[in-house]
Scaffold this active site. Structure first.
Site: not given
Length: 811
Positions: A391, A394, A468
């Site tokens: 997670d 990015e 999300d």
């Protein structure tokens, strides 16, 4: 560097053809054409400043040189393969792609073509009327992207809605469809890129990037499945995942302490709701330090995981790229000593704030760093943690730009570059590091990795989800085109957080979401910290029963779903499919005008199931479009003729599902976890319609032994006439031998009781109940209320023939 004016490719001055590469000089700029295969051509704009870079996405560089012909005419050069014709205008140099029958597929915009301004690169293409565009990876909004402008720049965008762009993943690939024929374009560039699909002009679309190269692959179908298959031949295909990973998952931020996780596990088993996987989010760690455990919350994780396995649960845990700056922390110390962290131009380590506070970040662009990162999973693997969730990759950093500095320095195995190039592939390379590390640690066990950030090619290493999302009807609807377009973009293992991540769903919304979610390839409920409980039993008895019904359906369909994943691993074609993939010639599957919004609100799940989830609050009816052919209502066996919309009533417990005529769907009895029992009987749910043939695949669901011949392949064939139904089972292929079992062939939509049933020419004795049928080695029964003929025979591993004789027999 001061920007120049845009320079477009000019007239051809000279050219050179060597093997399968045509080099064209057009003054300051040039074009390099590579014939990759009969249906794939690579186009590369050459500039004075070009730098040779390896591709981060193309993994198949060794395709054999195809046969082609080259010719020169007065006004153009021409390359012809057996499938494609590329015509290259001389004055100016412009590209025109035609099919072998000379149907115009695609051509450059005459005025602009390809261009460069000293840094940026771009290509402009004519945009025909009636051409539709799909793909582009994770994008909110409608399925079709005509008239939209899209950006590829991986972004942690927690508050996203319909118009939000960009999001967590970048797939610079799209599929164009017109008059039933399709092509794809993959822009092989990792910098910030953009696609303007007609927003600037109704006459052309364009794509390009903030920095070189302009390097794209033109991929012809003409079928959409062929385009996706060829694209994934270049960028890689999903390896066959472990069986447990395609079952039901339960997660939240965060389940802790240990007693809470045990309570969740016990509730699933007590309430008889199937579940295979429980997830631990960041709060299992010691101060958010990756690869550590908070021993107050989880005093003995190895024992916990071992006891969970006895209950049939697998454990998946999260890791993030941000490594806490802490001189006593073993991962930090190894990262420093091994020179594994990203630096800034002055040589200092880049620092950014994430969950643990100040962090350094591994340079996943470097192969040694990826190898080191993979070793860090050894302790978790030794504890038998089954899956790994990556997670914040990015990468997400608490800065004004929400990521690290663009001048951060990466070491690509000796080639120095900055974060502008690596940003979009940072998550890809982190997932690759985890996947490859697990392959080294457990060489014969299939990894399961889930990543939030991705780039084209991620399907080789990890599953993805849509990030999300929110507990709202809008996000329920959004999840369908988002997952469908990610599938078009080469990643079949995709899902969205069931119930929504942010905020709390109503009981009705959760019920509708679980009905949809069991048909996401990745089937996981997940929610954020501070929200209400989001387990299937959290919304009262009615919704608990609905959740159980649909999760049980997921488990009953596991043999079918596993076969869908097998097909994806072989061809790249997604599991969850936009309707146009199977019906490219049907204009209604692209329509947003019919009530129900066909393109956005229904989809194919594998070859045979059409799913039409209910996505509006208080809905009492659902309009569905059934393409041409025979269709069966999954719940009632009612037959429908296609090519027309149909309306069905939808109480809260009904999600419309239709089965395509000719389907042969392998199923099993309900189990509480995927490896609770072996498959016995192997149920074949058959929907006779003229003649159909289906291949069935099976293996151990865990190892890579299938790559060494330990698999089972069987062909099933069904034909229907006025007088009856014939069903044939072929001989087995492969060395995998399942445990002894029976077949239960269930012939649906049979409106009259058979006069007799034959098995390999011998009459099969009828029985009076389904319970009696299950007790027999062989037998059959007609279930009039269900319009089903059920036939039971042993699976002897050899060719078999079942004949259903309808009406009077002369024998």
């Amino acid at each position: 560097m001061a920007r120049k004016q845009w320079i477009s490719v000019g007239s051809i001055q000279n050219y050179n053809l060597k093997e399968n590469v045509l080099e064209i000089k057009c003054g300051e700029l040039g074009v390099e054409i590579t014939i990759i295969s009969p249906g794939i051509i690579r186009v590369h704009l050459t500039t004075p400043d070009q730098i040779t870079r390896e591709s981060w996405a193309i993994i198949n560089q060794e395709l054999p040189i195809p046969k082609f012909e080259f010719s020169e005419e007065q006004e153009f050069l021409e390359i012809s393969t057996k499938e494609l014709v590329l015509r290259i205008g001389k004055n100016p140099c412009r590209l025109e792609f035609l099919s072998s029958d000379r149907w115009l597929i695609n051509r450059d915009d005459a005025a602009k073509g390809m261009g460069w301004d000293g840094e940026q690169v771009r290509c402009w293409k004519e945009m025909p009327q009636g051409e539709h565009y799909f793909g582009f990876g994770e994008k909110a909004g409608p399925l079709g992207k005509r008239d939209q402008a899209l950006t590829m720049w991986n972004t942690d965008n927690i508050g996203h809605y319909t118009p939000t762009d960009p999001l967590y993943e970048s797939f610079p690939f799209f599929l164009g469809l017109r008059e039933g024929r399709s092509y794809g374009i993959f822009l092989d560039n990792t910098y910030r890129s953009s696609f303007d699909m007609g927003k600037e002009s109704a006459d052309y679309y364009s794509f390009g990037a903030s920095s070189e190269p302009l390097d794209y692959y033109f991929i012809y179908g003409p079928e959409p499945k062929q385009v996706i298959s060829r694209y994934t031949e270049l960028t890689g295909r999903m390896p066959l995942p472990p069986l447990w990973s395609i079952a039901y998952h339960q997660s939240r931020w965060s389940y802790y302490p240990e007693s809470k996780v045990r309570q969740i596990a016990d509730e699933f088993r007590k309430r008889r709701i199937p579940c295979d996987v429980l997830w631990l989010d960041i709060d299992y760690m010691d101060g958010y330090r990756c690869f550590t455990w908070d021993k107050n919350r989880f005093p003995d994780p190895k024992k916990l995981i071992s006891e969970f396995r006895k209950q049939g649960f697998k454990m998946t845990v999260i890791t993030d790229p941000g490594i806490k700056v802490d001189r006593q922390y073993h991962v930090y110390k190894q990262g420093i000593s091994g020179n594994h962290f990203i630096r800034v131009p002055n040589g200092q380590l880049f620092s950014g704030v994430v969950w643990p506070g100040d962090c350094h970040f591994p340079d996943f662009a470097n192969s040694k760093t990826r190898e080191w990162w993979g070793t860090l999973y050894k302790e978790l693997v030794d504890m038998e943690v089954a899956g790994f969730w990556v997670d914040m990759n990015e990468p997400s950093v608490q800065t004004a730009t929400n990521t690290m500095s663009l001048d951060a320095v990466h070491d690509v195995d000796g080639r120095r570059t900055d974060h502008r190039e690596i940003h979009n592939v940072y998550g890809l390379e982190m997932a690759r590091a985890v996947h490859e590390g697990l392959r080294r640690l457990r060489p014969n066990i299939r990894p399961f990795v889930l990543t939030r950030s991705a780039f084209s090619g991620i399907q080789s290493y990890a599953a993805v989800w849509t990030g999300d999302n929110e507990s709202s009807w809008e996000h329920l609807r959004l999840s369908i085109p988002m997952c469908l377009n990610i599938g078009v973009s080469g990643e079949p293992f995709v899902g969205a957080d069931i119930g929504g991540f942010r905020r709390d769903p109503s009981p009705e919304l959760y019920a509708r979401w679980i009905q949809l979610g069991v048909f996401y390839p990745l089937c996981r409920t997940h929610t954020m910290i501070g929200t209400a409980d989001q387990e299937p039993w959290s919304y009262g008895e009615e919704v608990e029963n609905i959740s159980r019904k649909y999760i049980e359906l997921r488990y009953r369909l596991l043999p079918y779903i596993y076969n869908c994943f097998y097909q994806s691993s072989q061809t790249g074609v997604p599991v969850m499919r936009a309707m146009f993939i199977d019906f490219p010639d049907d204009p209604f599957v692209l329509s947003n005008s019919l009530e129900g919004n066909v393109a956005e609100r229904q989809f194919m799940f594998g070859d045979w199931l059409l799913i039409a989830p209910v996505v509006y609050e208080d809905a009492k009816t659902r309009t569905i479009y059934l393409p041409k052919g025979e269709w069966f209502n999954f719940w009632t066996n009612e037959k429908h003729d296609g090519a027309f919309p149909t309306m069905v009533n939808v109480t809260l417990d009904v999600c419309p599902i239709f089965v395509r005529g000719g389907a042969i769907i392998p199923m099993r009895d309900v189990v509480q976890h995927s490896d609770e029992k072996t498959i016995d009987p192997l149920i074949l749910s058959i929907y006779p319609s003229e003649t159909s043939k289906v291949q069935y695949y099976e293996d151990d669901g865990v190892s890579f032994d299938y790559t060494r011949g330990e698999f089972l392949l069987v062909n099933y064939t069904c034909s229907k006439t006025e007088n009856g139904i014939t069903f044939e089972i072929s001989k087995r292929e492969g060395n995998y031998k399942p445990e002894p079992r029976s077949y239960e062939a269930r012939f649906n939509g049979v409106k009259q009781k058979p006069s007799k049933v034959l098995w390999s020419g011998e009459i099969v004795k009828g029985v009076t109940s389904e319970n009696e049928l299950r007790s027999k080695t062989s037998g059959w029964i007609y279930l009039e209320d269900k319009q089903v003929v059920a036939v039971r025979i042993p699976d002897r591993g050899k060719p078999e023939r079942i004949e259903i004789i309808l009406g009077m027999s002369s024998s």
